[in-house]
Design a protein around this motif. Structure first.
Motif, PDB file in Angstrom:
ATOM      1  N   ALA A   1       0.845  -1.199   0.000  1.00  0.00           N
ATOM      2  CA  ALA A   1       0.000   0.000   0.000  1.00  0.00           C
ATOM      3  C   ALA A   1       0.878   1.246   0.000  1.00  0.00           C
ATOM      4  O   ALA A   1       1.834   1.349   0.768  1.00  0.00           O
ATOM      5  N   LEU A   2       0.543   2.214  -0.873  1.00  0.00           N
ATOM      6  CA  LEU A   2       1.362   3.417  -1.035  1.00  0.00           C
ATOM      7  C   LEU A   2       0.530   4.686  -0.839  1.00  0.00           C
ATOM      8  O   LEU A   2       0.808   5.722  -1.453  1.00  0.00           O
ATOM      9  N   ARG A   3      -0.466   4.618   0.037  1.00  0.00           N
ATOM     10  CA  ARG A   3      -1.407   5.729   0.208  1.00  0.00           C
ATOM     11  C   ARG A   3      -0.715   7.051   0.502  1.00  0.00           C
ATOM     12  O   ARG A   3      -1.010   8.079  -0.114  1.00  0.00           O
ATOM     13  N   ARG A   4       0.217   7.074   1.460  1.00  0.00           N
ATOM     14  CA  ARG A   4       0.862   8.331   1.841  1.00  0.00           C
ATOM     15  C   ARG A   4       1.733   8.881   0.716  1.00  0.00           C
ATOM     16  O   ARG A   4       1.902  10.101   0.578  1.00  0.00           O
ATOM     17  N   HIS A   5       2.266   7.996  -0.121  1.00  0.00           N
ATOM     18  CA  HIS A   5       3.052   8.446  -1.276  1.00  0.00           C
ATOM     19  C   HIS A   5       2.156   9.185  -2.275  1.00  0.00           C
ATOM     20  O   HIS A   5       2.577  10.191  -2.862  1.00  0.00           O
ATOM     21  N   TYR A   6       0.918   8.680  -2.453  1.00  0.00           N
ATOM     22  CA  TYR A   6       0.034   9.349  -3.409  1.00  0.00           C
ATOM     23  C   TYR A   6      -0.486  10.667  -2.832  1.00  0.00           C
ATOM     24  O   TYR A   6      -0.707  11.637  -3.565  1.00  0.00           O
ATOM     25  N   GLN A   7      -0.694  10.728  -1.518  1.00  0.00           N
ATOM     26  CA  GLN A   7      -1.072  12.004  -0.912  1.00  0.00           C
ATOM     27  C   GLN A   7      -0.010  13.058  -1.203  1.00  0.00           C
ATOM     28  O   GLN A   7      -0.319  14.176  -1.652  1.00  0.00           O
ATOM     29  N   LYS A   8       1.240  12.709  -0.983  1.00  0.00           N
ATOM     30  CA  LYS A   8       2.326  13.667  -1.214  1.00  0.00           C
ATOM     31  C   LYS A   8       2.432  14.021  -2.688  1.00  0.00           C
ATOM     32  O   LYS A   8       2.668  15.185  -3.046  1.00  0.00           O
ATOM     33  N   THR A   9       2.227  13.044  -3.567  1.00  0.00           N
ATOM     34  CA  THR A   9       2.277  13.298  -5.011  1.00  0.00           C
ATOM     35  C   THR A   9       1.223  14.319  -5.418  1.00  0.00           C
ATOM     36  O   THR A   9       1.521  15.302  -6.115  1.00  0.00           O
ATOM     37  N   THR A  10      -0.015  14.116  -4.981  1.00  0.00           N
ATOM     38  CA  THR A  10      -1.086  15.036  -5.389  1.00  0.00           C
ATOM     39  C   THR A  10      -0.913  16.414  -4.768  1.00  0.00           C
ATOM     40  O   THR A  10      -1.293  17.424  -5.382  1.00  0.00           O
ATOM     41  N   GLU A  11      -0.340  16.474  -3.580  1.00  0.00           N
ATOM     42  CA  GLU A  11      -0.082  17.783  -2.967  1.00  0.00           C
ATOM     43  C   GLU A  11       0.949  18.563  -3.784  1.00  0.00           C
ATOM     44  O   GLU A  11       0.806  19.778  -3.984  1.00  0.00           O
ATOM     45  N   ILE A  12       1.973  17.895  -4.271  1.00  0.00           N
ATOM     46  CA  ILE A  12       2.982  18.568  -5.101  1.00  0.00           C
ATOM     47  C   ILE A  12       2.366  18.977  -6.433  1.00  0.00           C
ATOM     48  O   ILE A  12       2.625  20.086  -6.937  1.00  0.00           O
ATOM     49  N   TRP A  13       1.544  18.114  -7.017  1.00  0.00           N
ATOM     50  CA  TRP A  13       0.858  18.485  -8.253  1.00  0.00           C
ATOM     51  C   TRP A  13       0.037  19.755  -8.060  1.00  0.00           C
ATOM     52  O   TRP A  13       0.037  20.642  -8.914  1.00  0.00           O
ATOM     53  N   ASP A  14      -0.668  19.838  -6.941  1.00  0.00           N
ATOM     54  CA  ASP A  14      -1.496  21.021  -6.697  1.00  0.00           C
ATOM     55  C   ASP A  14      -0.637  22.265  -6.541  1.00  0.00           C
ATOM     56  O   ASP A  14      -0.982  23.335  -7.060  1.00  0.00           O
ATOM     57  N   GLU A  15       0.481  22.139  -5.854  1.00  0.00           N
ATOM     58  CA  GLU A  15       1.405  23.276  -5.730  1.00  0.00           C
ATOM     59  C   GLU A  15       1.907  23.699  -7.109  1.00  0.00           C
ATOM     60  O   GLU A  15       1.951  24.897  -7.429  1.00  0.00           O
ATOM     61  N   ASN A  16       2.292  22.727  -7.924  1.00  0.00           N
ATOM     62  CA  ASN A  16       2.765  23.023  -9.278  1.00  0.00           C
ATOM     63  C   ASN A  16       1.669  23.690 -10.101  1.00  0.00           C
ATOM     64  O   ASN A  16       1.926  24.637 -10.865  1.00  0.00           O
ATOM     65  N   PHE A  17       0.450  23.200  -9.953  1.00  0.00           N
ATOM     66  CA  PHE A  17      -0.678  23.726 -10.718  1.00  0.00           C
ATOM     67  C   PHE A  17      -0.947  25.187 -10.354  1.00  0.00           C
ATOM     68  O   PHE A  17      -1.159  26.028 -11.232  1.00  0.00           O
ATOM     69  N   HIS A  18      -0.896  25.498  -9.060  1.00  0.00           N
ATOM     70  CA  HIS A  18      -1.100  26.881  -8.620  1.00  0.00           C
ATOM     71  C   HIS A  18       0.021  27.787  -9.138  1.00  0.00           C
ATOM     72  O   HIS A  18      -0.222  28.955  -9.462  1.00  0.00           O
ATOM     73  N   ALA A  19       1.216  27.251  -9.222  1.00  0.00           N
ATOM     74  CA  ALA A  19       2.367  28.063  -9.653  1.00  0.00           C
ATOM     75  C   ALA A  19       2.270  28.466 -11.125  1.00  0.00           C
ATOM     76  O   ALA A  19       2.897  29.450 -11.539  1.00  0.00           O
ATOM     77  N   VAL A  20       1.490  27.718 -11.914  1.00  0.00           N
ATOM     78  CA  VAL A  20       1.378  28.024 -13.350  1.00  0.00           C
ATOM     79  C   VAL A  20      -0.042  28.486 -13.706  1.00  0.00           C
ATOM     80  O   VAL A  20      -0.468  28.378 -14.851  1.00  0.00           O
TER      81      VAL A  20
END
Length: 394
Positions: free
Chosen positions: A318-337
């Motif tokens: 199970a990699l649940r916490r890894h996907y949480q961190k992945t989507t959080e970084i995606w959201d940060e990247n999305f806001h930056a652009v």
């Protein structure tokens, strides 16, 4: 007046943190004790009947229109609110009166191609803005706290391939190959003969260009084909990352049987996908706006199909916490652009993707959904796999 009363009753048991709700008539209520961690502002009333009918659809569309604003001290206030709702035992998202029977959905080959293209053919230029340079759109694997997203995606690819214990010169099928990083890494660094398949024309063109540019034509090929229509000799290895969430509840059993059919008798498959440990579910807003035809299967549901297909589980992770961190970084990247995305799409589209990414983070953070890697062999085969997990990490 009645609608306002119903709102108050609904929010009184919806969160496990202090939340202020600002109503359309200028009044406010704070639910919970202590410092407020988020504010929800209704610029217009959203029909309680529509919320009761399907909360995710009614509230998601209201946010897209700008009828709802969510603010707070955190960088991701939507995630804060939704995580609190998921974690609240009496949350309206979990309250039985808001639940609905999962609808039947079409997942013919034509429908599947339409569903995939609606999401992934938004355009490579859009995804390039906020994904990492590997163009990987699935859960990363953070071996160290300070791994960049790019490094974590590279980690994930190797973590998957190492689990297969691949031997050079053998064959690998990547079902739903995305923008090609996994399949091309398998060819370049593991010496495998790789076939990638996708239903996205944008991804097909991108991967074919990478194959040509990197001179990998003798080891890698990519095709626009449904996995149900692929005609090929059985493969030694199969990978499928973030794929079975798209096949539909009614096709899950056939999906795993097709994986078994495409595997050599001593083959190994690594199937990586979002799973609900609490049981399968759909989300009406996600189905309408983000992933048409999407269905998140339950853990026991998948296990039943795996067994029925004549496959055997050799390992699960199970990699649940890894996907949480992945989507959080995606959201940060999305806001930056934001301003660059606005040149491609309107503000409603941006709000749609913002709530989507933060909703994903909250679902993983709260344990509402998980992501699991299943290492599978056909029957009791897998004799080429080492006896311990050590080989996965060397």
């Amino acid at each position: 007046m009645l609608e306002k009363t119903l709102y108050k009753q609904m929010f009184a048991h919806s969160f496990n943190i202090p939340v202020t709700v600002n109503y359309w008539d200028g009044t406010s209520d704070t639910y919970g004790e202590g410092p407020v961690q988020a504010e929800i502002t209704f610029k217009k009333a959203v029909s309680v009947r529509e919320i009761a009918k399907n909360a995710s659809l009614a509230l998601g569309e209201a946010y897209m229109r700008g009828d709802i604003e969510i603010t707070g001290p955190s960088d991701r206030p939507i995630q804060t609110v939704l995580t609190a709702a998921y974690e609240s035992a009496e949350s309206f998202m979990r309250n039985s009166k808001f639940m609905r029977v999962i609808p039947k959905q079409s997942h013919s080959e034509k429908a599947s191609k339409h569903d995939v293209q609606k999401h992934y053919d938004v355009g490579n230029d859009f995804y390039k803005l906020w994904l990492d340079p590997t163009m990987t759109y699935s859960c990363a694997y953070f071996e160290h706290d300070d791994d960049t997203l790019e490094q974590a995606q590279i980690n994930k690819v190797h973590h998957i391939l190492k689990k297969l214990n691949p031997q050079p010169g053998r064959t690998l099928l990547d079902i739903g190959c995305g923008w090609g990083t996994l399949m091309l890494t398998a060819a370049k660094e593991y010496g495998l003969h790789v076939v990638g398949i996708t239903l996205s024309e944008e991804q097909l063109k991108f991967v074919q260009r990478r194959i040509d540019d990197e001179g990998l034509g003798d080891l890698a090929e990519v095709h626009l084909v449904d996995y149900r229509e692929l005609k090929h000799e059985p493969f030694d290895y199969i990978t499928s990352v973030g794929m079975f969430e798209h096949v539909g509840q009614e096709n899950l059993g056939a999906y795993f049987k097709d994986v078994a059919k495409l595997m050599a008798d001593d083959g190994v498959a690594l199937i990586h996908g979002i799973t609900r440990q609490q049981g399968g579910a759909t989300n009406a807003w996600l189905t309408k706006y983000i992933f048409p035809g999407g269905y998140i299967p339950g853990l026991t549901e998948n296990m039943g199909h795996i067994i029925d297909a004549g496959l055997q589980v050799n390992d699960m992770e199970a990699l649940r916490r890894h996907y949480q961190k992945t989507t959080e970084i995606w959201d940060e990247n999305f806001h930056a652009v934001h301003d660059q995305v606005l040149k491609l799409h309107d503000e409603e589209f941006i709000r749609m993707w913002d709530i989507y990414l933060q909703a994903c983070s909250s679902s993983f953070e709260s344990g509402n959904i998980d992501v699991i890697q299943y290492l599978l062999t056909k029957g009791a085969s897998g004799k080429d796999l080492p006896m311990t997990r050590d080989y996965m990490y060397k």
